[in-house]
Design a protein around this motif. Sequence first.
Motif, PDB file in Angstrom:
ATOM      1  N   ILE A  66       0.863  -1.264   0.016  1.00 50.21           N
ATOM      2  CA  ILE A  66      -0.032  -0.028  -0.110  1.00 50.21           C
ATOM      3  C   ILE A  66       0.995   1.220   0.098  1.00 50.21           C
ATOM      4  O   ILE A  66       1.759   1.187   0.620  1.00 50.21           O
ATOM      5  CB  ILE A  66      -0.921   0.183   1.256  1.00 50.21           C
ATOM      6  CG1 ILE A  66      -1.951  -1.274   1.080  1.00 50.21           C
ATOM      7  CG2 ILE A  66      -1.746   1.314   1.402  1.00 50.21           C
ATOM      8  CD1 ILE A  66      -2.720  -1.286   2.516  1.00 50.21           C
TER       9      ILE A  66
ATOM     10  N   ILE B 145       1.288   4.462   1.340  1.00 51.70           N
ATOM     11  CA  ILE B 145       0.780   4.909   2.600  1.00 51.70           C
ATOM     12  C   ILE B 145       0.778   6.446   2.351  1.00 51.70           C
ATOM     13  O   ILE B 145      -0.332   7.082   2.756  1.00 51.70           O
ATOM     14  CB  ILE B 145       1.735   4.723   3.745  1.00 51.70           C
ATOM     15  CG1 ILE B 145       1.683   3.133   4.156  1.00 51.70           C
ATOM     16  CG2 ILE B 145       1.187   5.480   5.055  1.00 51.70           C
ATOM     17  CD1 ILE B 145       2.514   2.725   5.146  1.00 51.70           C
TER      18      ILE B 145
ATOM     19  N   LYS C   6      -2.375   7.510   0.444  1.00 48.78           N
ATOM     20  CA  LYS C   6      -3.581   7.223   1.436  1.00 48.78           C
ATOM     21  C   LYS C   6      -3.650   8.179   2.318  1.00 48.78           C
ATOM     22  O   LYS C   6      -4.790   8.735   2.732  1.00 48.78           O
ATOM     23  CB  LYS C   6      -3.621   5.844   1.967  1.00 48.78           C
ATOM     24  CG  LYS C   6      -3.549   4.693   1.030  1.00 48.78           C
ATOM     25  CD  LYS C   6      -4.933   4.408   0.363  1.00 48.78           C
ATOM     26  CE  LYS C   6      -4.967   3.376  -0.527  1.00 48.78           C
ATOM     27  NZ  LYS C   6      -6.366   3.343  -1.229  1.00 48.78           N
TER      28      LYS C   6
ATOM     29  N   TYR D  72      -5.235   3.988  10.192  1.00 45.48           N
ATOM     30  CA  TYR D  72      -5.347   3.218   8.868  1.00 45.48           C
ATOM     31  C   TYR D  72      -3.587   3.091   8.633  1.00 45.48           C
ATOM     32  O   TYR D  72      -3.206   2.159   8.026  1.00 45.48           O
ATOM     33  CB  TYR D  72      -5.826   4.161   7.962  1.00 45.48           C
ATOM     34  CG  TYR D  72      -5.805   3.499   6.631  1.00 45.48           C
ATOM     35  CD1 TYR D  72      -6.378   2.471   6.049  1.00 45.48           C
ATOM     36  CD2 TYR D  72      -4.605   3.700   5.771  1.00 45.48           C
ATOM     37  CE1 TYR D  72      -6.444   1.914   4.771  1.00 45.48           C
ATOM     38  CE2 TYR D  72      -4.416   3.302   4.363  1.00 45.48           C
ATOM     39  CZ  TYR D  72      -5.378   2.405   4.107  1.00 45.48           C
ATOM     40  OH  TYR D  72      -5.148   1.586   2.774  1.00 45.48           O
TER      41      TYR D  72
ATOM     42  N   ALA E 261      -1.610  -0.226   7.713  1.00 47.66           N
ATOM     43  CA  ALA E 261      -0.838  -0.185   6.588  1.00 47.66           C
ATOM     44  C   ALA E 261       0.529  -0.764   6.695  1.00 47.66           C
ATOM     45  O   ALA E 261       1.065  -1.471   5.741  1.00 47.66           O
ATOM     46  CB  ALA E 261      -1.066   1.054   5.575  1.00 47.66           C
TER      47      ALA E 261
ATOM     48  N   TYR F 245       0.606  -4.372   7.245  1.00 47.56           N
ATOM     49  CA  TYR F 245       0.353  -5.044   6.089  1.00 47.56           C
ATOM     50  C   TYR F 245       1.353  -4.856   5.258  1.00 47.56           C
ATOM     51  O   TYR F 245       1.633  -6.005   4.293  1.00 47.56           O
ATOM     52  CB  TYR F 245      -0.910  -4.256   5.359  1.00 47.56           C
ATOM     53  CG  TYR F 245      -1.339  -5.041   3.990  1.00 47.56           C
ATOM     54  CD1 TYR F 245      -2.717  -5.872   4.092  1.00 47.56           C
ATOM     55  CD2 TYR F 245      -0.847  -4.300   2.853  1.00 47.56           C
ATOM     56  CE1 TYR F 245      -2.914  -6.288   2.849  1.00 47.56           C
ATOM     57  CE2 TYR F 245      -1.206  -5.036   1.469  1.00 47.56           C
ATOM     58  CZ  TYR F 245      -2.118  -5.823   1.467  1.00 47.56           C
ATOM     59  OH  TYR F 245      -2.576  -6.420   0.602  1.00 47.56           O
TER      60      TYR F 245
END
Length: 468
Positions: free
Chosen positions: A275, A277, A280, A289, A293, A296
């Motif tokens: 992802i 980050i 986002k 989040y 992330a 993740y």
Amino acid sequence: MAATRLIAEHVNKGKSVGQCLTDRIDYSHNAEKTDGGKYISSYMCEPETADQEFLLSKREYYHITGRKQARDVIGYQIRQSFKPGEITPEEANQIGYELAMRFTKGKYAFTVATHIDKAHIHNHIHFNSTSLDCRHKFRDFRHSALALQRLSDIICLEHGKSVITPKPYSERQKRTEYPKRPSNRDEIRAAIDRALGKKPKDFEMLIRFLQEDGYEYKNGKQPALKGKGGERFIRFRSLGDGYSIDDLQEAIAGKSRQMGGGSARENRRILDLPINIQQKLTEGKGGAYTRWAKVYNLKAAAKAVLFLEENDIHSIEQLREKTAEVTEQNHALLASVKASEKRMAEIMVLRTHIINYAKTRETYVAYRKAGYSKKFFEEHREDITIHKAAKETFNQMEIKKLPKVKELNAEYAALMAEKKKTYAEYRKVHAQMQDYQIALQISEACVSDDMAREERGQQEQEQSQKNR
């Protein structure tokens, strides 16, 4: 030994209170389960009219108190199951009666039905949620299920029966594997296998066998089946290798089905994309989040490392070469599939025009002998137009000698088999290509991060030397 469970009963959607009471009590008082009603007992009500008496008390409660709840509990059920071979139906009914009397303190009417249709004898105890004086409701207090179990154990001990001894949590057997729940497609595949086992003569007979088994068939460009209680149709081609229309027709003809292509789940990529980050955060994501992330991305990186170890890749150059090789193989397989599809489409068009040409040839010869008469053309406009379209297609395809339809059918079947084989391989290679590309992306990001850290460290070292 007895296991108990306390169930609060509510009104089912679309039914009245009376209907729900009748349905549940009738099930408990089933003559086949209670030896013709021999093992049914009751308190302050008659088993035959218990549902009506419960309903009458609720109406009386409303007239006396004026209270009515939107989601009112209409009754309670106690299920009490005994260890197989340890108790007789008479003893079970007596213990159930004592349990209901002591749990309700004799303030609520109840029935006790002992079922003997299973290996374990068990009681269905229904007691009214409205008290005998029609002024109170039973209050399902906190930990009522635990209190019920302990009361049941006391009564069992009083009757000389064993009780359940709970084990410490550390000694309990923990389930590590869970049985796979069959999907809708699994059930349809099993139904097709059963239908094939009946040796149908053709595909239409196979469909009749499936319809007799409760399945609904939808014909069309993409034939599909809808299972028992299914909400939507499932296409044959989505059932996996061996269950397409062509595969089933081959199986009916006595040929072996191609079952080795693997399911769609087996051809999915293993790795996950990391992802971004920062992106986002600009989109409005918060701190929670960001923390998720980061975890993740760490897991995605760990999976990528394991993937590289399993495939014996130890350098970024080796990974780039392997990624390029798999990508090239993926493109070659896809090009082969598209070439087969293109040729199959040409065969379909050519076969149609050859058949049309043969059907309208006599009409066109007569038209030519008539000196291309306008009157003859108007009388046979459709056939002549179809014949001209076929000849135009042959000219565009530069065909001087028309192939036989039988030869085209054989070529089409060979191309179909080759396409299926190539496409199954393409799906596997495509998943591998995605994994290698993701692993390469993660590896290059890690290398760039290492280079950035080294550069920052070198700059800090130079700065500290200048400050001295």
